[in-house]
Design an enzyme around this catalytic site. Structure first.
Site, PDB file in Angstrom:
ATOM      1  N   HIS A   1       0.879  -1.219  -0.042  1.00  0.00           N
ATOM      2  CA  HIS A   1      -0.058  -0.085   0.118  1.00  0.00           C
ATOM      3  C   HIS A   1       0.874   1.170  -0.047  1.00  0.00           C
ATOM      4  CE1 HIS A   1       0.884  -0.849   4.415  1.00  0.00           C
ATOM      5  NE2 HIS A   1       0.635   0.434   4.537  1.00  0.00           N
TER       6      HIS A   1
ATOM      7  N   HIS B   1       3.941   7.275   3.480  1.00  0.00           N
ATOM      8  CA  HIS B   1       5.058   6.087   3.483  1.00  0.00           C
ATOM      9  C   HIS B   1       4.637   5.010   2.290  1.00  0.00           C
ATOM     10  CE1 HIS B   1       2.225   4.269   6.601  1.00  0.00           C
ATOM     11  NE2 HIS B   1       2.442   2.971   5.712  1.00  0.00           N
TER      12      HIS B   1
ATOM     13  N   GLU C   1       7.922   1.252   4.663  1.00  0.00           N
ATOM     14  CA  GLU C   1       7.240   0.172   5.599  1.00  0.00           C
ATOM     15  C   GLU C   1       7.527  -1.216   5.066  1.00  0.00           C
ATOM     16  OE1 GLU C   1       3.167   0.571   6.257  1.00  0.00           O
ATOM     17  OE2 GLU C   1       3.188  -0.909   7.987  1.00  0.00           O
TER      18      GLU C   1
HETATM   19 CO    CO Z   1       1.352   1.265   6.227  1.00  0.00          CO
END
Ligand code: CO
Length: 136
Positions: free
Chosen positions: A7, A79, A130
């Site tokens: 994502h 992120h 991430e």
């Molecule tokens: Co995230």
């Protein structure tokens, strides 16, 4: 080592207003807002056939995105999350290569219930990365 993008997260000052923009302006399919108090965010998931975007509004006193929104009051890309098969092996490799894992360096349970780590933005061209361990 990294797999597909899981994502992209966008910090927003008002997640309901953002969802309206994505839904009405872009014609996107948006989830209902979800409060994730343990992560300090209220999230709307925007799903496309090849991607997921998470619109995140700060939730509570100590939201991890509060400082980002102070610096970027209109919101902005916060992120990018890549999937990895083995997050501990990925962390070991990154530390050996000189990258910094945020926090105490051990994986935490992320917003999807999987182990996650964050890498220092200064080690990746100003981008907060991430890593999420996704089985299979
Ligand atoms: Co995230």
């Amino acid at each position: 080592m990294i797999g597909r993008i899981n994502h992209i997260a966008i910090a927003v000052p008002d997640v309901d207003a953002a969802a309206t923009q994505w839904r009405d302006g872009l014609g996107a399919t948006c989830s209902a807002p979800q409060d994730l108090p343990e992560h300090g965010v209220r999230i709307v998931f925007v799903s496309q056939p090849n991607s997921k975007v998470e619109l995140m509004e700060p939730l509570g006193e100590n939201s991890p995105i509060a400082g980002f929104l102070e610096r970027n009051p209109d919101g902005g890309m916060h992120h990018i999350c890549y999937e990895v098969a083995d997050i501990k092996a990925a962390a070991d490799h990154l530390v050996r290569s000189g990258a910094r894992v945020l926090g105490d360096g051990t994986p935490k349970t992320g917003a999807h219930g999987n182990p996650v780590l964050f890498l220092h933005p200064k080690d990746f061209c100003g981008t907060l990365i991430e890593l999420e361990e996704v089985a299979g």
